[in-house]
Design a protein around this motif. Structure first.
Motif, PDB file in Angstrom:
ATOM      1  N   PRO A 214       0.822  -1.215   0.000  1.00 35.58           N
ATOM      2  CA  PRO A 214       0.000   0.000   0.000  1.00 35.58           C
ATOM      3  C   PRO A 214       0.853   1.261   0.000  1.00 35.58           C
ATOM      4  N   ARG A 215       0.335   2.295  -0.623  1.00 36.68           N
ATOM      5  CA  ARG A 215       1.043   3.569  -0.730  1.00 36.68           C
ATOM      6  C   ARG A 215       0.427   4.573   0.249  1.00 36.68           C
ATOM      7  N   VAL A 216       1.287   5.221   1.041  1.00 39.97           N
ATOM      8  CA  VAL A 216       0.812   6.224   2.004  1.00 39.97           C
ATOM      9  C   VAL A 216       0.441   7.498   1.252  1.00 39.97           C
ATOM     10  N   VAL A 217      -0.797   7.933   1.410  1.00 39.83           N
ATOM     11  CA  VAL A 217      -1.249   9.146   0.724  1.00 39.83           C
ATOM     12  C   VAL A 217      -1.517  10.299   1.693  1.00 39.83           C
ATOM     13  N   LEU A 218      -1.624   9.966   2.988  1.00 44.94           N
ATOM     14  CA  LEU A 218      -1.944  11.020   3.958  1.00 44.94           C
ATOM     15  C   LEU A 218      -1.624  10.527   5.359  1.00 44.94           C
ATOM     16  N   ARG A 219      -1.167  11.440   6.195  1.00 43.21           N
ATOM     17  CA  ARG A 219      -0.980  11.141   7.615  1.00 43.21           C
ATOM     18  C   ARG A 219      -1.883  12.065   8.427  1.00 43.21           C
ATOM     19  N   LEU A 220      -2.499  11.506   9.430  1.00 46.96           N
ATOM     20  CA  LEU A 220      -3.405  12.274  10.283  1.00 46.96           C
ATOM     21  C   LEU A 220      -2.931  12.191  11.728  1.00 46.96           C
ATOM     22  N   SER A 221      -3.175  13.267  12.483  1.00 45.25           N
ATOM     23  CA  SER A 221      -2.780  13.283  13.889  1.00 45.25           C
ATOM     24  C   SER A 221      -3.893  13.891  14.733  1.00 45.25           C
ATOM     25  N   SER A 222      -3.568  14.236  15.971  1.00 42.03           N
ATOM     26  CA  SER A 222      -4.555  14.711  16.942  1.00 42.03           C
ATOM     27  C   SER A 222      -5.449  15.817  16.384  1.00 42.03           C
ATOM     28  N   GLU A 223      -6.759  15.679  16.619  1.00 40.46           N
ATOM     29  CA  GLU A 223      -7.821  16.598  16.203  1.00 40.46           C
ATOM     30  C   GLU A 223      -8.178  16.479  14.727  1.00 40.46           C
ATOM     31  N   GLN A 224      -7.485  15.612  13.980  1.00 42.07           N
ATOM     32  CA  GLN A 224      -7.900  15.357  12.607  1.00 42.07           C
ATOM     33  C   GLN A 224      -8.836  14.152  12.603  1.00 42.07           C
ATOM     34  N   TYR A 225      -9.470  13.884  11.479  1.00 43.22           N
ATOM     35  CA  TYR A 225     -10.558  12.916  11.477  1.00 43.22           C
ATOM     36  C   TYR A 225     -10.595  12.121  10.177  1.00 43.22           C
ATOM     37  N   PHE A 226     -11.355  11.032  10.217  1.00 41.91           N
ATOM     38  CA  PHE A 226     -11.633  10.241   9.019  1.00 41.91           C
ATOM     39  C   PHE A 226     -13.018   9.616   9.178  1.00 41.91           C
ATOM     40  N   GLY A 227     -13.565   9.138   8.075  1.00 40.96           N
ATOM     41  CA  GLY A 227     -14.887   8.517   8.114  1.00 40.96           C
ATOM     42  C   GLY A 227     -16.028   9.502   8.126  1.00 40.96           C
ATOM     43  N   GLU A 228     -15.742  10.781   7.796  1.00 36.86           N
ATOM     44  CA  GLU A 228     -16.800  11.799   7.858  1.00 36.86           C
ATOM     45  C   GLU A 228     -17.919  11.548   6.856  1.00 36.86           C
ATOM     46  N   ARG A 229     -17.642  10.730   5.820  1.00 34.97           N
ATOM     47  CA  ARG A 229     -18.702  10.423   4.851  1.00 34.97           C
ATOM     48  C   ARG A 229     -19.850   9.658   5.492  1.00 34.97           C
ATOM     49  N   ALA A 230     -19.577   9.012   6.613  1.00 31.90           N
ATOM     50  CA  ALA A 230     -20.637   8.277   7.310  1.00 31.90           C
ATOM     51  C   ALA A 230     -21.755   9.214   7.757  1.00 31.90           C
ATOM     52  N   LEU A 231     -21.429  10.489   7.971  1.00 30.50           N
ATOM     53  CA  LEU A 231     -22.431  11.457   8.422  1.00 30.50           C
ATOM     54  C   LEU A 231     -23.460  11.755   7.341  1.00 30.50           C
ATOM     55  N   SER A 232     -23.071  11.539   6.087  1.00 31.00           N
ATOM     56  CA  SER A 232     -24.000  11.792   4.979  1.00 31.00           C
ATOM     57  C   SER A 232     -24.535  10.497   4.385  1.00 31.00           C
ATOM     58  N   GLY A 233     -24.253   9.375   5.055  1.00 30.84           N
ATOM     59  CA  GLY A 233     -24.811   8.095   4.633  1.00 30.84           C
ATOM     60  C   GLY A 233     -24.021   7.365   3.574  1.00 30.84           C
ATOM     61  N   THR A 234     -22.832   7.871   3.226  1.00 35.13           N
ATOM     62  CA  THR A 234     -22.002   7.202   2.207  1.00 35.13           C
ATOM     63  C   THR A 234     -20.641   6.890   2.809  1.00 35.13           C
ATOM     64  N   GLY A 235     -20.645   6.090   3.858  1.00 35.50           N
ATOM     65  CA  GLY A 235     -19.439   5.898   4.650  1.00 35.50           C
ATOM     66  C   GLY A 235     -18.471   4.846   4.162  1.00 35.50           C
ATOM     67  N   VAL A 236     -18.227   4.753   2.851  1.00 34.41           N
ATOM     68  CA  VAL A 236     -17.238   3.808   2.336  1.00 34.41           C
ATOM     69  C   VAL A 236     -15.853   4.419   2.513  1.00 34.41           C
ATOM     70  N   CYS A 237     -14.965   3.693   3.168  1.00 35.20           N
ATOM     71  CA  CYS A 237     -13.623   4.198   3.450  1.00 35.20           C
ATOM     72  C   CYS A 237     -12.790   4.185   2.170  1.00 35.20           C
ATOM     73  N   ALA A 238     -12.257   5.336   1.781  1.00 32.35           N
ATOM     74  CA  ALA A 238     -11.505   5.448   0.528  1.00 32.35           C
ATOM     75  C   ALA A 238     -10.088   4.909   0.652  1.00 32.35           C
ATOM     76  N   THR A 239      -9.595   4.756   1.883  1.00 25.13           N
ATOM     77  CA  THR A 239      -8.224   4.284   2.106  1.00 25.13           C
ATOM     78  C   THR A 239      -8.206   3.275   3.242  1.00 25.13           C
ATOM     79  N   ASN A 240      -7.060   2.625   3.411  1.00 25.19           N
ATOM     80  CA  ASN A 240      -6.814   1.883   4.641  1.00 25.19           C
ATOM     81  C   ASN A 240      -6.427   2.896   5.710  1.00 25.19           C
ATOM     82  N   ILE A 241      -6.849   2.677   6.927  1.00 24.09           N
ATOM     83  CA  ILE A 241      -6.477   3.547   8.042  1.00 24.09           C
ATOM     84  C   ILE A 241      -5.668   2.706   9.021  1.00 24.09           C
TER      85      ILE A 241
END
Length: 245
Positions: A214-241
């Motif tokens: 797998p290729r790293v495309v983004l790094r996230l740290s404190s106060e950042q988020y993922f899975g926000e698409r779940a709030l609009s009902g389309t919560g398919v994860c675009a990457t591995n976390i």
């Protein structure tokens, strides 16, 4: 009233809706007793000097009179009244004054001798609010950055954050270093905000080909988020976390 009885009364009030049992027990132990004599005015409507406090009936019977509705004097029997302390009555009063900094909306008088438990605002803040405030501020700040929540009021985001923090027993999860939190293509049912540590977002050209590095495309740290698409009902994860620290 013992601690468990006080906790039960706290749970009947909106003031304590989002606090854990542990916090409620600490608040109960921090209350103090005051004695009320028959006929004593415990709380006076619109008193600018009234203590910002939550009152719990330990014993006795009390009547709350809302005089503004009728425009009459304190003790007139025709005013709107509430009873506290008898079987079937509410066992607490003055929530609005304590939480929203409003003047007391009723005059409360002791109909009999009795005892009240008092929780003042300073103590409430020290125990229930201060310990959570930093987490609530950070979570609110994170939520303000979510596109789906851009139209939400700041007060609503803070209320949501307070609920999440208060419910940390169910809302907080832990990931070990290198643990895969979510897989590319996985359906997520909730948004995740990072409290501490770092995660890497990685992708494969073919999500099903586990032999592909797998290729790293983004790094996230404190106060950042993922899975926000779940709030609009389309919560398919675009990457591995994956947790990396």
């Amino acid at each position: 009233a013992n601690v468990s009885q006080l906790v039960d009364v706290f749970k009947s009030s909106f003031v304590f809706n989002f606090h854990s049992d542990d916090v409620l027990e600490r608040l109960a132990r921090a209350t103090y007793r005051i004695k009320a004599d028959k006929g004593q005015v415990v709380l006076r409507q619109n008193d600018k000097n009234a203590l910002r406090a939550f009152y719990v009936v330990e014993s006795g019977h009390y009547i709350g009179r809302d005089n503004l509705k009728c425009g009459v004097d304190d003790m007139n029997e025709s005013v709107s009244t509430r009873s506290y302390g008898k079987e079937g009555d509410r066992m607490c009063f003055n929530e609005q004054c304590m939480i929203h900094a409003q003047l007391p909306h009723e005059t409360v008088t002791a109909e009999t001798e009795g005892v009240l438990r008092v929780l003042d605002m300073a103590t409430f803040n020290r125990i229930a609010r201060v310990q959570d405030d930093d987490d609530v501020v950070k979570l609110t700040r994170a939520l303000r950055g979510v596109e789906t929540l851009k139209t939400a009021k700041l007060s609503d985001l803070r209320m949501i954050s307070a609920q999440v923090v208060a419910n940390r027993a169910n809302s907080l999860s832990y990931a070990r270093e290198n643990e895969i939190i979510a897989h590319q293509g996985q359906q997520l049912d909730a948004m995740h905000v990072i409290k501490s540590g770092d995660v890497a977002c990685t992708v494969r050209a073919n999500a099903r080909d586990e032999s592909e590095i797998p290729r790293v495309v983004l790094r996230l740290s404190s106060e950042q988020y993922f899975g926000e698409r779940a709030l609009s009902g389309t919560g398919v994860c675009a990457t591995n976390i994956q947790a990396i620290s």
